[in-house]
Motif scaffolding. Structure first.
Motif, PDB file in Angstrom:
ATOM      1  N   ALA A  38       0.739  -1.156   0.174  1.00  0.00           N
ATOM      2  CA  ALA A  38      -0.078   0.105   0.092  1.00  0.00           C
ATOM      3  C   ALA A  38       0.928   1.252  -0.023  1.00  0.00           C
ATOM      4  N   GLY A  39       0.375   2.130  -0.594  1.00  0.00           N
ATOM      5  CA  GLY A  39       1.242   3.664  -0.755  1.00  0.00           C
ATOM      6  C   GLY A  39       2.307   3.466  -1.663  1.00  0.00           C
ATOM      7  N   GLY A  40       2.170   2.943  -2.643  1.00  0.00           N
ATOM      8  CA  GLY A  40       3.349   2.755  -3.670  1.00  0.00           C
ATOM      9  C   GLY A  40       4.587   2.282  -2.892  1.00  0.00           C
ATOM     10  N   VAL A  41       5.741   2.503  -3.830  1.00  0.00           N
ATOM     11  CA  VAL A  41       7.031   1.868  -3.275  1.00  0.00           C
ATOM     12  C   VAL A  41       7.573   2.711  -1.911  1.00  0.00           C
ATOM     13  N   GLU A  42       7.050   3.981  -1.980  1.00  0.00           N
ATOM     14  CA  GLU A  42       7.484   4.676  -0.786  1.00  0.00           C
ATOM     15  C   GLU A  42       6.631   4.365   0.487  1.00  0.00           C
ATOM     16  N   GLY A  43       5.588   4.142   0.324  1.00  0.00           N
ATOM     17  CA  GLY A  43       4.740   3.717   1.553  1.00  0.00           C
ATOM     18  C   GLY A  43       4.978   2.033   1.816  1.00  0.00           C
ATOM     19  N   HIS A  44       5.554   1.395   0.988  1.00  0.00           N
ATOM     20  CA  HIS A  44       5.930   0.014   1.411  1.00  0.00           C
ATOM     21  C   HIS A  44       7.190   0.357   2.003  1.00  0.00           C
ATOM     22  N   VAL A  45       8.059   0.832   1.523  1.00  0.00           N
ATOM     23  CA  VAL A  45       9.327   1.197   2.281  1.00  0.00           C
ATOM     24  C   VAL A  45       9.319   1.780   3.635  1.00  0.00           C
ATOM     25  N   ALA A  46       8.456   2.404   3.886  1.00  0.00           N
ATOM     26  CA  ALA A  46       8.691   3.498   4.988  1.00  0.00           C
ATOM     27  C   ALA A  46       7.759   2.073   6.170  1.00  0.00           C
ATOM     28  N   ALA A  47       6.899   1.552   5.741  1.00  0.00           N
ATOM     29  CA  ALA A  47       6.051   0.374   6.489  1.00  0.00           C
ATOM     30  C   ALA A  47       7.243  -0.535   6.763  1.00  0.00           C
ATOM     31  N   VAL A  48       8.013  -1.037   5.993  1.00  0.00           N
ATOM     32  CA  VAL A  48       9.115  -2.216   6.183  1.00  0.00           C
ATOM     33  C   VAL A  48      10.166  -1.528   7.196  1.00  0.00           C
ATOM     34  N   ALA A  49      10.480  -0.346   6.951  1.00  0.00           N
ATOM     35  CA  ALA A  49      11.656   0.412   7.914  1.00  0.00           C
ATOM     36  C   ALA A  49      10.947   0.439   9.500  1.00  0.00           C
ATOM     37  N   ALA A  50       9.697   0.704   9.461  1.00  0.00           N
ATOM     38  CA  ALA A  50       8.903   1.066  10.868  1.00  0.00           C
ATOM     39  C   ALA A  50       8.710  -0.395  11.604  1.00  0.00           C
ATOM     40  N   VAL A  52      14.625  -9.479   5.553  1.00  0.00           N
ATOM     41  CA  VAL A  52      13.755  -8.705   4.665  1.00  0.00           C
ATOM     42  C   VAL A  52      13.808  -9.281   3.256  1.00  0.00           C
ATOM     43  N   VAL A  53      12.906  -9.641   2.551  1.00  0.00           N
ATOM     44  CA  VAL A  53      12.818 -10.379   1.104  1.00  0.00           C
ATOM     45  C   VAL A  53      11.948  -9.421   0.342  1.00  0.00           C
ATOM     46  N   GLY A  54      12.533  -8.764  -0.658  1.00  0.00           N
ATOM     47  CA  GLY A  54      11.613  -7.733  -1.365  1.00  0.00           C
ATOM     48  C   GLY A  54      11.973  -7.600  -2.812  1.00  0.00           C
ATOM     49  N   HIS A  55      11.983  -6.820  -3.410  1.00  0.00           N
ATOM     50  CA  HIS A  55      12.197  -6.725  -4.930  1.00  0.00           C
ATOM     51  C   HIS A  55      13.202  -5.714  -5.240  1.00  0.00           C
ATOM     52  N   SER A  56      13.645  -5.682  -6.308  1.00  0.00           N
ATOM     53  CA  SER A  56      14.733  -4.943  -7.050  1.00  0.00           C
ATOM     54  C   SER A  56      14.683  -3.407  -6.586  1.00  0.00           C
ATOM     55  N   ASN A  57      13.435  -3.042  -6.759  1.00  0.00           N
ATOM     56  CA  ASN A  57      13.196  -1.538  -6.638  1.00  0.00           C
ATOM     57  C   ASN A  57      12.765  -1.173  -5.262  1.00  0.00           C
ATOM     58  N   THR A  58      12.779  -2.076  -4.091  1.00  0.00           N
ATOM     59  CA  THR A  58      12.340  -1.719  -2.830  1.00  0.00           C
ATOM     60  C   THR A  58      13.797  -2.084  -1.877  1.00  0.00           C
ATOM     61  N   ILE A  59      14.416  -3.036  -2.056  1.00  0.00           N
ATOM     62  CA  ILE A  59      15.288  -3.370  -1.409  1.00  0.00           C
ATOM     63  C   ILE A  59      16.571  -2.281  -0.987  1.00  0.00           C
ATOM     64  N   PRO A  60      17.116  -1.744  -1.962  1.00  0.00           N
ATOM     65  CA  PRO A  60      17.875  -0.524  -1.814  1.00  0.00           C
ATOM     66  C   PRO A  60      17.291   0.532  -1.260  1.00  0.00           C
ATOM     67  N   GLN A  61      16.116   0.994  -1.435  1.00  0.00           N
ATOM     68  CA  GLN A  61      15.594   1.806  -0.872  1.00  0.00           C
ATOM     69  C   GLN A  61      15.097   1.704   0.809  1.00  0.00           C
ATOM     70  N   ILE A  62      14.939   0.612   1.187  1.00  0.00           N
ATOM     71  CA  ILE A  62      14.820   0.033   2.499  1.00  0.00           C
ATOM     72  C   ILE A  62      15.818   0.211   3.044  1.00  0.00           C
ATOM     73  N   ALA A  63      16.985  -0.368   2.421  1.00  0.00           N
ATOM     74  CA  ALA A  63      18.320  -0.112   3.308  1.00  0.00           C
ATOM     75  C   ALA A  63      18.742   1.365   3.258  1.00  0.00           C
ATOM     76  N   ARG A  64      18.393   2.127   2.387  1.00  0.00           N
ATOM     77  CA  ARG A  64      18.527   3.571   2.825  1.00  0.00           C
ATOM     78  C   ARG A  64      17.652   4.272   3.760  1.00  0.00           C
TER      79      ARG A  64
END
Length: 171
Positions: free
Chosen positions: A92-104, A117-129
């Motif tokens: 939910a909330g697009g990539v940004e929303g998902h990244v924020a939810a995982v980080a939280a 954390v198992v994600g996708h090529s467009n989410t894993i680097p953003q979660i790390a950041r």
């Protein structure tokens, strides 16, 4: 006896301040096809087993995946080996929303926990950041073998990138 108790208490306090949460970030393994929610290919199934072998000594407190089957199937051997039920974090909330939810969610675990954390090529680097690892590089679409390990400490995130399983076929 008082000195022994004092020394023990001091060592516990010192050890407690050095705790680092460990976060292991991987992209899902190879897909069987290009459909919207594919299962893993034979190579992907082998990579999922390789992930479980790589993380055999990690003792994860949690495994976070997306609702898509390829992330759950990648995590399944590791989850089974450690008797952990993967938790699907909504997209939910697009990539940004998902990244924020995982980080939280990652930050909600104890300071000494290991979280996979198992994600996708467009989410894993953003979660790390989002977790404070500014050096996280973007992933190529062909990159299935990257394993990023973060150590989250009060003074910041420290990371290391390694490879697992068969080498990815990236140029």
């Amino acid at each position: 006896m008082k000195r022994l108790l004092l020394a023990t208490a001091l060592s516990l306090l010192t050890a407690g301040s050095a705790l680092a949460q460990t976060v292991v970030l991987v992209r899902h393994a190879e897909k069987a096809d290009q459909s919207s929610d594919p299962v893993l290919s034979v190579a992907g199934q082998a990579r999922a087993q390789a992930l479980a072998a790589t993380l055999a000594d990690s003792h994860p407190a949690a495994i976070l995946v997306t609702p898509l089957q390829r992330t759950g199937l990648t995590a399944a051997p590791t989850a089974q080996a450690h008797s952990v039920t993967p938790e699907a974090i909504p997209l939910a909330g697009g990539v940004e929303g998902h990244v924020a939810a995982v980080a939280a969610k990652v930050r909600s675990y104890p300071a000494d926990a290991t979280v996979v954390v198992v994600g996708h090529s467009n989410t894993i680097p953003q979660i790390a950041r989002a977790l404070g690892y500014a050096d996280a590089a973007d992933m190529q679409e062909c990159e299935f073998d990257r394993l990023t390990t973060l150590h989250l400490m009060p003074e910041g995130a420290h990371g290391e990138v390694s490879r697992y399983g068969a080498p990815a076929n990236c140029p």
